[in-house]
Design an enzyme around this catalytic site. Structure first.
Site, PDB file in Angstrom:
ATOM      1  N   ASN A 293       7.655 -17.715 -10.623  1.00  0.00           N
ATOM      2  CA  ASN A 293       8.070 -17.465  -9.241  1.00  0.00           C
ATOM      3  C   ASN A 293       7.347 -18.481  -8.362  1.00  0.00           C
ATOM      4  O   ASN A 293       6.155 -18.346  -8.100  1.00  0.00           O
ATOM      5  CB  ASN A 293       7.685 -16.032  -8.837  1.00  0.00           C
ATOM      6  CG  ASN A 293       7.968 -15.773  -7.359  1.00  0.00           C
ATOM      7  OD1 ASN A 293       8.688 -16.536  -6.721  1.00  0.00           O
ATOM      8  ND2 ASN A 293       7.403 -14.694  -6.826  1.00  0.00           N
TER       9      ASN A 293
ATOM     10  N   GLY B 135      -1.785 -12.913  -6.400  1.00  0.00           N
ATOM     11  CA  GLY B 135      -2.367 -14.025  -5.656  1.00  0.00           C
ATOM     12  C   GLY B 135      -3.827 -13.839  -5.297  1.00  0.00           C
ATOM     13  O   GLY B 135      -4.373 -14.573  -4.474  1.00  0.00           O
TER      14      GLY B 135
ATOM     15  N   GLU C  54       3.951  -5.175 -10.969  1.00  0.00           N
ATOM     16  CA  GLU C  54       3.095  -6.100 -10.235  1.00  0.00           C
ATOM     17  C   GLU C  54       2.211  -5.323  -9.269  1.00  0.00           C
ATOM     18  O   GLU C  54       2.641  -5.025  -8.128  1.00  0.00           O
ATOM     19  CB  GLU C  54       3.944  -7.092  -9.445  1.00  0.00           C
ATOM     20  CG  GLU C  54       4.811  -7.989 -10.306  1.00  0.00           C
ATOM     21  CD  GLU C  54       4.982  -9.353  -9.672  1.00  0.00           C
ATOM     22  OE1 GLU C  54       4.625 -10.333 -10.324  1.00  0.00           O
ATOM     23  OE2 GLU C  54       5.442  -9.434  -8.522  1.00  0.00           O
TER      24      GLU C  54
ATOM     25  N   SER D 103      -1.772 -12.447 -10.918  1.00  0.00           N
ATOM     26  CA  SER D 103      -2.854 -13.348 -11.334  1.00  0.00           C
ATOM     27  C   SER D 103      -2.903 -13.566 -12.843  1.00  0.00           C
ATOM     28  O   SER D 103      -3.989 -13.601 -13.441  1.00  0.00           O
ATOM     29  CB  SER D 103      -4.205 -12.848 -10.803  1.00  0.00           C
ATOM     30  OG  SER D 103      -4.193 -12.821  -9.386  1.00  0.00           O
TER      31      SER D 103
ATOM     32  N   HIS E  91      10.358  -7.902  -4.773  1.00  0.00           N
ATOM     33  CA  HIS E  91       8.998  -8.461  -4.846  1.00  0.00           C
ATOM     34  C   HIS E  91       8.162  -7.844  -3.718  1.00  0.00           C
ATOM     35  O   HIS E  91       8.671  -7.610  -2.619  1.00  0.00           O
ATOM     36  CB  HIS E  91       9.040  -9.988  -4.718  1.00  0.00           C
ATOM     37  CG  HIS E  91       7.724 -10.623  -5.041  1.00  0.00           C
ATOM     38  ND1 HIS E  91       6.685 -10.659  -4.139  1.00  0.00           N
ATOM     39  CD2 HIS E  91       7.266 -11.214  -6.165  1.00  0.00           C
ATOM     40  CE1 HIS E  91       5.646 -11.257  -4.705  1.00  0.00           C
ATOM     41  NE2 HIS E  91       5.973 -11.596  -5.940  1.00  0.00           N
TER      42      HIS E  91
ATOM     43  N   GLU F 190       6.132  -9.070  -1.736  1.00  0.00           N
ATOM     44  CA  GLU F 190       6.130  -9.844  -0.479  1.00  0.00           C
ATOM     45  C   GLU F 190       7.396  -9.550   0.329  1.00  0.00           C
ATOM     46  O   GLU F 190       7.363  -9.539   1.562  1.00  0.00           O
ATOM     47  CB  GLU F 190       5.979 -11.342  -0.791  1.00  0.00           C
ATOM     48  CG  GLU F 190       4.543 -11.667  -1.208  1.00  0.00           C
ATOM     49  CD  GLU F 190       4.393 -12.847  -2.143  1.00  0.00           C
ATOM     50  OE1 GLU F 190       5.317 -13.671  -2.252  1.00  0.00           O
ATOM     51  OE2 GLU F 190       3.323 -12.934  -2.795  1.00  0.00           O
TER      52      GLU F 190
ATOM     53  N   LYS G 149       7.829 -19.022  -5.312  1.00  0.00           N
ATOM     54  CA  LYS G 149       7.752 -18.573  -3.910  1.00  0.00           C
ATOM     55  C   LYS G 149       8.243 -19.695  -2.968  1.00  0.00           C
ATOM     56  O   LYS G 149       9.181 -20.402  -3.320  1.00  0.00           O
ATOM     57  CB  LYS G 149       6.327 -18.132  -3.573  1.00  0.00           C
ATOM     58  CG  LYS G 149       5.761 -17.174  -4.609  1.00  0.00           C
ATOM     59  CD  LYS G 149       4.516 -16.496  -4.168  1.00  0.00           C
ATOM     60  CE  LYS G 149       3.957 -15.682  -5.315  1.00  0.00           C
ATOM     61  NZ  LYS G 149       2.961 -14.705  -4.912  1.00  0.00           N
TER      62      LYS G 149
HETATM   63  C1  PEP Z   1       3.968 -13.029  -7.982  1.00  0.00           C
HETATM   64  O1  PEP Z   1       4.056 -13.468  -6.848  1.00  0.00           O
HETATM   65  O2  PEP Z   1       4.934 -12.428  -8.491  1.00  0.00           O
HETATM   66  C2  PEP Z   1       2.707 -13.199  -8.699  1.00  0.00           C
HETATM   67  C3  PEP Z   1       2.499 -12.505  -9.775  1.00  0.00           C
HETATM   68  O3  PEP Z   1       1.812 -14.106  -8.164  1.00  0.00           O
HETATM   69  P1  PEP Z   1       0.418 -14.572  -8.818  1.00  0.00           P
HETATM   70  O4  PEP Z   1       0.677 -14.874 -10.273  1.00  0.00           O
HETATM   71  O5  PEP Z   1       0.030 -15.768  -8.043  1.00  0.00           O
HETATM   72  O6  PEP Z   1      -0.519 -13.431  -8.668  1.00  0.00           O
END
Ligand code: PEP
Length: 252
Positions: free
Chosen positions: A10, A174, A168, A213, A96, A98, A12
């Site tokens: 992803n 992040g 998630e 992460s 997601h 976000e 973003k």
């Molecule tokens: C995400 O945005 O779906 C995500 C898992 O980000 P990160 O791996 O940076 O934590």
């Protein structure tokens, strides 16, 4: 049942044409034949055409980061499932965190987008997960179940025959604070059990990815858990070597 691992990038709102070109020059040859798993890359909408071209000679799939519930209409700033299909997308992220927190998408909006994806021939990657406060007060399962319930009620459990779930935890996205493999496995097992309470076959076949992460140095331990079938990767998916190592860690 053996589920094929899936690793999804992803990106973003990151990327530029030149950066994508150089990423793909190194990434595609580094991947191998993908006999044992799948990889999907989700760039911002405006780069889908470039990626569609770049991925043509590879087995890497293309996904989008969101989809609107309608096929067309007066929805400024939105993109529909038929449009995504026209640009070669096979997958789309829905719900997601976000989108939920920064853009106010409700569980009902997410369910509508999920249904539009399945109707439009796309595999929805449905994101669910609790925030830090919910985890602290032991409400993880309540939150995840409520996110799943709206989709199961509106789309039907059979829709998960052609969908993927991504667990998630919001506090891990992040932040560098990856869930431990045991923490992630516990929620994945809960999700699979909850699907099984509706349909056992669906529960056995549905892939549940972990996101939050994921890095090259924790992928193998996460992948070893029985209910973790792959990863949704944000930050680390933008560094070719790290993303290749994550894909290898999940056996794809
Ligand atoms: C995400 O945005 O779906 C995500 C898992 O980000 P990160 O791996 O940076 O934590």
């Amino acid at each position: 049942m053996k589920r094929k691992p899936l690793v999804v990038a992803n990106w973003k709102m990151h990327g530029q044409k030149a950066w994508i070109e150089s990423f793909m020059r190194e990434f595609a040859p580094g991947l191998g034949p993908l006999d044992h798993g799948e990889v999907v890359v989700c760039p911002p909408f405006v780069y889908l055409a470039q990626l569609q071209d770049a991925l043509r000679q590879t087995h890497v799939g293309l996904g989008a980061q969101n989809v609107h519930s309608a096929e067309q209409g007066a929805y400024t700033g939105e993109v529909s499932a038929p449009m995504l299909r026209e640009f070669g997308c096979s997958h789309v992220i829905v719900g997601h965190s976000e989108r939920r927190t920064l853009f106010g998408e409700s569980d009902a909006d997410v369910a509508a987008r999920f249904i539009a994806a399945t109707k439009g021939g796309l595999v929805p990657l449905l994101c669910v997960g609790e925030n830090a406060a919910e985890r602290e007060c032991s409400a993880t399962e309540v939150r995840v179940r409520s996110q799943l319930d709206v989709v199961i009620e509106r789309a039907g459990i059979a829709a998960f025959n052609n969908a993927v779930i991504a667990y998630e935890p919001v506090w891990a996205i992040g932040t560098g604070n990856t869930a431990t493999p045991a923490q992630a496995q516990a929620v994945h097992a809960f999700i699979r059990g909850y699907l099984a309470s509706h349909d056992e076959a669906v529960a056995l076949s549905t892939r549940i990815l972990y996101g939050g992460s994921v890095r090259a140095d924790n992928a193998v331990r996460l992948a070893a858990e029985p209910d973790i079938d792959g990863a949704l990767v944000g930050g680390a998916s933008m560094a070719v070597k790290d993303f290749l190592a994550i894909c290898a860690g999940f056996g794809v």
